[in-house]
Design an enzyme around this catalytic site. Structure first.
Site, PDB file in Angstrom:
ATOM      1  CB  SER A 146      37.975  62.594  16.677  1.00  0.00           C
ATOM      2  OG  SER A 146      37.063  63.672  16.567  1.00  0.00           O
ATOM      3  CE1 TYR A 159      39.990  65.077  21.185  1.00  0.00           C
ATOM      4  CE2 TYR A 159      39.180  65.568  18.978  1.00  0.00           C
ATOM      5  CZ  TYR A 159      39.165  64.777  20.112  1.00  0.00           C
ATOM      6  OH  TYR A 159      38.328  63.681  20.167  1.00  0.00           O
TER       7      TYR A 159
HETATM    8  P1  NAI Z   1      36.056  60.813  28.597  1.00  0.00           P
HETATM    9  O1  NAI Z   1      36.790  62.034  29.051  1.00  0.00           O
HETATM   10  O2  NAI Z   1      34.665  60.580  29.077  1.00  0.00           O
HETATM   11  O3  NAI Z   1      36.938  59.510  28.930  1.00  0.00           O
HETATM   12  C1  NAI Z   1      38.304  59.479  28.670  1.00  0.00           C
HETATM   13  C2  NAI Z   1      38.962  58.545  29.662  1.00  0.00           C
HETATM   14  O4  NAI Z   1      40.371  58.525  29.384  1.00  0.00           O
HETATM   15  C3  NAI Z   1      38.799  59.009  31.122  1.00  0.00           C
HETATM   16  O5  NAI Z   1      38.339  57.949  31.923  1.00  0.00           O
HETATM   17  C4  NAI Z   1      40.211  59.458  31.518  1.00  0.00           C
HETATM   18  O6  NAI Z   1      40.494  59.248  32.913  1.00  0.00           O
HETATM   19  C5  NAI Z   1      41.062  58.581  30.605  1.00  0.00           C
HETATM   20  N1  NAI Z   1      42.407  59.137  30.421  1.00  0.00           N
HETATM   21  C6  NAI Z   1      42.757  60.418  30.170  1.00  0.00           C
HETATM   22  N2  NAI Z   1      44.087  60.520  30.097  1.00  0.00           N
HETATM   23  C7  NAI Z   1      44.594  59.280  30.296  1.00  0.00           C
HETATM   24  C8  NAI Z   1      45.907  58.736  30.337  1.00  0.00           C
HETATM   25  N3  NAI Z   1      47.009  59.510  30.185  1.00  0.00           N
HETATM   26  N4  NAI Z   1      46.057  57.415  30.551  1.00  0.00           N
HETATM   27  C9  NAI Z   1      44.967  56.613  30.732  1.00  0.00           C
HETATM   28  N5  NAI Z   1      43.705  57.072  30.732  1.00  0.00           N
HETATM   29  C10 NAI Z   1      43.520  58.395  30.501  1.00  0.00           C
HETATM   30  O7  NAI Z   1      36.114  60.852  26.991  1.00  0.00           O
HETATM   31  P2  NAI Z   1      35.173  60.183  25.891  1.00  0.00           P
HETATM   32  O8  NAI Z   1      34.258  61.218  25.372  1.00  0.00           O
HETATM   33  O9  NAI Z   1      34.640  58.898  26.373  1.00  0.00           O
HETATM   34  O10 NAI Z   1      36.268  59.931  24.742  1.00  0.00           O
HETATM   35  C11 NAI Z   1      36.958  58.693  24.612  1.00  0.00           C
HETATM   36  C12 NAI Z   1      37.779  58.758  23.323  1.00  0.00           C
HETATM   37  O11 NAI Z   1      36.908  59.000  22.220  1.00  0.00           O
HETATM   38  C13 NAI Z   1      38.814  59.876  23.327  1.00  0.00           C
HETATM   39  O12 NAI Z   1      39.975  59.434  22.646  1.00  0.00           O
HETATM   40  C14 NAI Z   1      38.128  60.981  22.533  1.00  0.00           C
HETATM   41  O13 NAI Z   1      39.031  61.844  21.921  1.00  0.00           O
HETATM   42  C15 NAI Z   1      37.340  60.149  21.515  1.00  0.00           C
HETATM   43  N6  NAI Z   1      36.185  60.838  20.941  1.00  0.00           N
HETATM   44  C16 NAI Z   1      35.117  61.245  21.727  1.00  0.00           C
HETATM   45  C17 NAI Z   1      34.010  61.853  21.127  1.00  0.00           C
HETATM   46  C18 NAI Z   1      32.801  62.269  21.908  1.00  0.00           C
HETATM   47  O14 NAI Z   1      31.894  62.911  21.327  1.00  0.00           O
HETATM   48  N7  NAI Z   1      32.669  61.936  23.182  1.00  0.00           N
HETATM   49  C19 NAI Z   1      33.980  62.115  19.685  1.00  0.00           C
HETATM   50  C20 NAI Z   1      35.148  61.649  18.968  1.00  0.00           C
HETATM   51  C21 NAI Z   1      36.200  61.036  19.588  1.00  0.00           C
END
Ligand code: NAI
Length: 257
Positions: A146, A159
Site C-alpha cells: 500500500s 496497518y
Molecule cells: P477487501 O476487504 O475488499 O478484500 C479483502 C479480502 O481479503 C476479503 O475478501 C476478505 O474476506 C479477505 N481476507 C481477510 N482476511 C483474510 C484471511 N485471514 N485469510 C484469507 N482471506 C482474508 O479489501 P481490498 O480493498 O480489496 O484490499 C485488498 C488488498 O489491497 C489488501 O491487502 C489491502 O490492504 C490492499 N490495499 C487496498 C487499497 C484500497 O484502496 N482498496 C489500497 C492499498 C492497498
C-alpha cells in the site's frame, strides 16, 4: 518442441475487491486461477461470477484458505497440488484493508496482532508453503502492499507497519529466491472496490477524483493489469521492487499555498 501449459496463479483474498479484479485480469490473460479467501460463500460466488472469463483458455476454482492459519495454508497447498498440479504465480493480496486502528494509546495488542497476522504473517506463511511449487515452475510472487507503507494519516500504526513489513519481506524473499522465483510488491493508492452499480448510484465527490494527478480514483483492474504484467515473462528482469499505482498521489507536493 517444449510442452505448452496454461499458467496457474493463486490469489489470496480474491472473493471481492482488488483480489477479485486481479483474478479477472489473470483469467482474461489466459491464466488458470485458484481464488482463495477466508469467506467461503463470497469466494465461491466470485469463482462462479468470473467463470465466463475462462473463454481465454484458463479455468477458475475457489479454495478456502485463512492466510493467518498455517494448517489452513498447508491444506490449500494440497488442494492446489491435486487440482492444478503446478503454480506459476502467487498474489498475496488478502488483508485487513481498513487502515484506521484508532488512537495508539488505545490500540490493543490483540487488534495490533490481528492486522499483523493477516497482512504480514499471512504473506510469509503462504509464500513459505508455495515456494516449492513456484521453484519448480520458475514462477513469481506479487505482494499487495500500500502507499501507506510509505506515508501515513494519523491512527494507522498497525496497518502502516504491516505494509512496511511486507515491503521488507518482498526484498528479503527476492534475495533468498534469487534466480528461481521473482518477488515484487505493488502499492495501490485509493482503489474504489465497490461494484460499478454502487459507484454509479453513490458517486464519490469530484474532488476525490480530481485531486489525483491522473484525474480519477483507481479501479481493481488498474491493479490487476499491473499484477498480470509483473507475473509475466515480460517482467523477467524485475525483482525485489515495489511498484506504486496511485494515480500519481505520492508524487504530489502537498504544502498549503
Ligand atoms: P477487501 O476487504 O475488499 O478484500 C479483502 C479480502 O481479503 C476479503 O475478501 C476478505 O474476506 C479477505 N481476507 C481477510 N482476511 C483474510 C484471511 N485471514 N485469510 C484469507 N482471506 C482474508 O479489501 P481490498 O480493498 O480489496 O484490499 C485488498 C488488498 O489491497 C489488501 O491487502 C489491502 O490492504 C490492499 N490495499 C487496498 C487499497 C484500497 O484502496 N482498496 C489500497 C492499498 C492497498
Amino acid at each position: 518442441m517444449a510442452e505448452q501449459h496454461t499458467p496457474v496463479a493463486l490469489v489470496t483474498g480474491a472473493a471481492r475487491g482488488i483480489g477479485k479484479g486481479v483474478a479477472a485480469s489473470l483469467l482474461g490473460a489466459g491464466w488458470s486461477v485458484a481464488i482463495t479467501d477466508i469467506d467461503e460463500s463470497a469466494g465461491q460466488a466470485a469463482a462462479e461470477e468470473l467463470a465466463w472469463l475462462c473463454a481465454a483458455g484458463g479455468r477458475v476454482e475457489f479454495i478456502p484458505m485463512d492466510v493467518a492459519d498455517e494448517l489452513s495454508v498447508a491444506a490449500c497447498l494440497e488442494r492446489v497440488e491435486e487440482d492444478f498440479g503446478r503454480l506459476d504465480g502467487l498474489v498475496n493480496n488478502a488483508g485487513i484493508a481498513d487502515p484506521d486502528s484508532g488512537p495508539v494509546e488505545q490500540l490493543s495488542l490483540e487488534a495490533w496482532n490481528h492486522w499483523l497476522s493477516t497482512n504480514l504473517t499471512g504473506p510469509f506463511l503462504v509464500s513459505k508453503h508455495f515456494i516449492g511449487l513456484l521453484r519448480e515452475s520458475g514462477g513469481a510472487i506479487v505482494n499487495m502492499a500500500s502507499t501507506r507503507a510509505l506515508q501515513s494519516e494519523a491512527n494507522t500504526e498497525a496497518y502502516a507497519s504491516s505494509k512496511g513489513g511486507l515491503l521488507a519481506l518482498t526484498h528479503a524473499l527476492a534475495m533468498s529466491l534469487g534466480s528461481s522465483v521473482r518477488v515484487n510488491a505493488v502499492s495501490p493508492g485509493w482503489i474504489d472496490t465497490r461494484s460499478r452499480q454502487q459507484q454509479a448510484s453513490d458517486p464519490l465527490r469530484p474532488v476525490d477524483h480530481l485531486q489525483h494527478p491522473v484525474g480519477r480514483i483507481g479501479q481493481p483492474e488498474d491493479i490487476g493489469s499491473l499484477v498480470a504484467f509483473l507475473l509475466s515473462p515480460a517482467a523477467a528482469f524485475i525483482t525485489g521492487q515495489n511498484v506504486v499505482a496511485d494515480g500519481g498521489m505520492t508524487r504530489k507536493m502537498t504544502y498549503v499555498e
